[in-house]
Design a protein around this motif. Structure first.
Motif, PDB file in Angstrom:
ATOM      1  N   VAL A 264     -47.747  -4.901   1.368  1.00  0.00           N
ATOM      2  CA  VAL A 264     -48.644  -6.054   1.366  1.00  0.00           C
ATOM      3  C   VAL A 264     -48.705  -6.738   0.003  1.00  0.00           C
ATOM      4  O   VAL A 264     -49.479  -7.677  -0.185  1.00  0.00           O
ATOM      5  CB  VAL A 264     -50.078  -5.692   1.833  1.00  0.00           C
TER       6      VAL A 264
ATOM      7  N   ARG B 137     -55.695  -7.735   0.704  1.00  0.00           N
ATOM      8  CA  ARG B 137     -54.395  -7.122   0.993  1.00  0.00           C
ATOM      9  C   ARG B 137     -54.563  -5.647   1.310  1.00  0.00           C
ATOM     10  O   ARG B 137     -53.935  -5.114   2.224  1.00  0.00           O
ATOM     11  CB  ARG B 137     -53.469  -7.255  -0.217  1.00  0.00           C
TER      12      ARG B 137
ATOM     13  N   ILE C 238     -51.925 -14.781   1.757  1.00  0.00           N
ATOM     14  CA  ILE C 238     -52.372 -13.885   2.825  1.00  0.00           C
ATOM     15  C   ILE C 238     -51.877 -14.382   4.187  1.00  0.00           C
ATOM     16  O   ILE C 238     -51.443 -13.595   5.037  1.00  0.00           O
ATOM     17  CB  ILE C 238     -53.914 -13.766   2.817  1.00  0.00           C
TER      18      ILE C 238
ATOM     19  N   LEU D 244     -48.393 -13.472   4.557  1.00  0.00           N
ATOM     20  CA  LEU D 244     -48.292 -12.030   4.785  1.00  0.00           C
ATOM     21  C   LEU D 244     -48.564 -11.693   6.254  1.00  0.00           C
ATOM     22  O   LEU D 244     -47.802 -10.949   6.880  1.00  0.00           O
ATOM     23  CB  LEU D 244     -49.281 -11.306   3.875  1.00  0.00           C
TER      24      LEU D 244
END
Lengths: 340, 359
Positions: free
Chosen positions: B159, B182, B213, B216
């Motif tokens: 992450v 994360r 984010i 991700l």
């Protein structure tokens, strides 16, 4: 801005400077050990220079930790600067004592971010909005109650709700109560710290419109502290982008959003999510790596060099000065974008 | 929850293998009501939707629209006894409504996981980040602490936490906001969940970190092929991530369609209102925002007829219909669902002539 259709706000109002800030600095000491010796300082605000004209809206934007809220608290003199000067209406207020500052509190007011914690839950709306009159011992023509009811009406609340408590109102209505309190003494300058970020989208628009209407009606000057770049573009005449306690770029709205010069501004703008699915694939996004460095030990040279994709040797050693690269457009960068 | 008659049904249905082709998560006629001294709060009222593996559903709505209550009921996180939950929540064919809490606990974390809005309050301040990830992993996997710790370090690395071998022993307060978020994503992913619910995952973050984010979450979904539900009030965020979007108002779905449809041809007046009330960086600056008038209704006294009628500019278009009859949530073509009394022609005309030009 509802009543005006002729061009941007900056052109129609040509006020003189209401607020002049020069080299403003706030370092919070870090103390350690038995003797509480100072071992360092959080350089929250480190040399800001800007001015705000009467009737103008200047927005301060930046990531959390960039010092925008500290700046707001310095401008309202809730805290004392460790360096630099703040001039309000020609008067130096940087180091005024609490009692000397008190009469000036009429002129400078603040709108807070959280409408839940900024209103005393044990006071009625009447008491909250009427407090400025009592504290400043201001005589009102038809009594405080009438004045408060006029204010409630002005911000779009029912004047009969004078005796209610904050918990009986929704978030948007509470923010209106806070705005009514701010307006009570007809301030010259309002510092608004994230005034709409705690509100729902549909309510946000109502409060933004209200702030604009009030500005037109009372010729208010706003310093807005915000992180939502779409809202900032909508409300501001000029925008200052801050990073680690310094101004990276300051320009009028159109110039900043259409021709951003500092790489940090470019990155911020490219990170804003756009509500348009067709642009998902086409967008060119600059991804900043990592987080903002600590303001205790800011990077040498240009403070942004650790995350900047254009950084070169010179950026690590020499700090770029904030210089005017286009009319009314200042940026602090060795390798600015969109520069002529 | 426990006295629900569907408890027995759920138990009976449990050994049934997942029918192939049926959506991984299916919610049918979900109702979540909270009895209070002032009356029954109908937080979610007759809500149906589904999400397939590998797809992302965005749920959009204002505070009090029931979006978070929906996610908490899927995760089985409502306190037994306070919420009255009826309807069906089928996770891979198994009904979670009325299921024994112990069995839900076995699924939670393993097959479904959640990312919360505020990582500082979702993580325990007393334990290191590593300990918390290890705990989540070891509950569902019989491995040694050493293996689990290795797994935690891998996840933190995945992450994007810099220097994960040493950061694994840090406490949550030593992480910045983006890093905590994360770390929480790492915790949610520790058992490769097939359903990931993200409730306002980026609301507390700065735009630059928000972008990281969102990237991700998108990458991880492609990697694990999980079903993702993303709950937010920010239309920009769902436009970045979602395949399908459901707009909620007063505990009900008012519009549901593909993300492209919602942004290009929205058909419900509430969605129009949301789109016109937000300032947009990708358009010319408008002189004035067009807010939705009024405020969201109390969920104890939801207005008669269409719940949106007190705030809707078109409520009188079909006589009294909006004030007396609750509009049915129906397919108006191509899987585009809305709950509105306006006729198709009216909707097209209003969108083309009144709403779109002002956006």
């Amino acid at each position: 801005m509802s009543t005006q259709t002729d061009g941007p706000a900056a052109e129609r109002r040509l006020g003189e400077d209401l607020l002049v800030v020069d080299g403003l600095q706030k370092h919070f000491p870090i103390r350690r050990g038995l003797l509480q010796r100072q071992v360092g300082a959080v350089q929250a605000v480190d040399g800001l220079t800007f001015s705000v004209r009467r009737g103008e809206t200047l927005s301060l934007v930046g990531e959390s930790g960039c010092g925008k809220t500290t700046t707001g608290r310095l401008l309202t003199r809730l805290i004392e600067p460790t360096g630099g000067r703040i001039q309000l209406d020609g008067r130096d207020i940087s180091h005024l004592s609490t009692s000397d500052m008190r009469p000036l509190r009429r002129d400078v007011q603040m709108i807070f971010q959280d409408p839940y914690s900024s209103l005393n839950p044990r006071h009625t709306v009447g008491t909250i909005v009427g407090a400025p009159f009592r504290l400043q011992k201001v005589q009102t023509e038809n009594g405080v109650k009438k004045a408060v009811q006029d204010l409630l009406e002005l911000v779009g609340l029912n004047p009969e709700h004078y005796n209610r408590y904050p918990h009986e109102f929704s978030g948007g209505q509470r923010q209106r109560i806070g705005i009514a309190r701010t307006l009570a003494l007809r301030p010259k300058l309002i510092v608004a710290d994230e005034p709409v970020s705690a509100l729902d989208v549909s309510i946000q628009a109502q409060v933004v419109n209200l702030l604009e209407d009030l500005q037109n009606e009372f010729d208010l000057t706003y310093v807005m502290i915000a992180h939502d770049l779409s809202v900032v573009r909508h409300v501001s005449d000029r925008v200052a982008v801050m990073y680690l306690g310094k101004i990276m770029e300051i320009a009028d709205r159109t110039s900043l959003y259409e021709r951003p010069m500092h790489p940090y501004t470019v990155a911020l703008l490219s990170a804003v999510p756009i509500p348009d699915t067709s642009r998902r694939e086409r967008r060119e996004r600059i991804r900043l790596q990592g987080d903002v460095p600590s303001p205790i030990n800011p990077p040498s040279g240009c403070r942004f060099h650790t995350r900047c994709w254009k950084a070169q040797e010179v950026c690590k050693t020499t700090e770029p000065a904030l210089v005017e690269l286009a009319p009314g457009h200042q940026a602090a960068c060795h390798f600015p974008e969109n520069a002529a | 929850m426990s006295q629900n008659p569907e408890d027995a049904l759920a138990a009976a249905a449990e050994p049934r293998p997942a029918a192939t082709g049926s959506p991984f998560l299916q919610v049918r006629e979900l109702r979540v009501h909270f009895p209070t001294d002032d009356g029954v709060v109908k937080s979610v009222d007759d809500l149906s939707f589904s999400v397939d593996r590998g797809r992302t559903l965005g749920i959009v709505g204002e505070s009090g629209s029931g979006k978070s209550v929906t996610s908490l009921s899927i995760m089985g996180l409502h306190k037994a006894g306070t919420a009255r939950i009826t309807g069906e929540i089928l996770l891979d064919g198994q009904n979670l409504v009325g299921m024994n809490p112990d069995r839900v606990r076995k699924l939670r974390g393993k097959r479904m996981a959640m990312i919360f809005q505020d990582p500082l309050s979702a993580m325990h301040p007393f334990y290191t980040v590593g300990t918390q990830i290890v705990e989540a992993y070891r509950i569902h996997n019989p491995v040694s602490k050493k293996v689990a710790r290795k797994h935690a370090i891998d996840l933190l690395d995945r992450v994007g936490i810099p220097n994960p071998t040493s950061r694994v022993d840090d406490y949550p307060h030593q992480f910045s906001g983006g890093m905590r978020q994360r770390a929480m994503i790492a915790m949610a992913l520790s058992c490769d969940p097939e359903l990931l619910i993200a409730d306002e995952p980026t609301t507390a973050l700065d735009v630059t970190v928000q972008a990281q984010i969102l990237d991700l979450i998108r990458d991880l979904q492609q990697e694990f092929n999980s079903a993702v539900v993303i709950i937010t009030h920010d239309l920009g965020v769902v436009a970045e991530l979602a395949d399908d979007i459901m707009v909620m108002y007063a505990g009900r779905a008012v519009e549901y369609s593909s993300a492209a449809d919602i942004f290009n041809t929205p058909q419900h007046p509430y969605t129009w209102g949301l789109l016109s009330s937000m300032p947009r960086l990708d358009r010319e600056r408008t002189e004035r925002l067009q807010p939705i008038k009024g405020t969201p209704p109390s969920l104890i006294n939801v207005p008669e007829g269409c719940p949106f009628n007190p705030r809707c500019a078109y409520a009188g278009t079909n006589g009294n219909l909006s004030f007396t009859v609750r509009p049915e949530f129906r397919d108006v073509g191509g899987g585009h669902h809305i709950a509105c009394h306006l006729g198709a022609e009216d909707r097209m005309r209003i969108w083309d002539t009144e709403i779109r030009p002002k956006l």
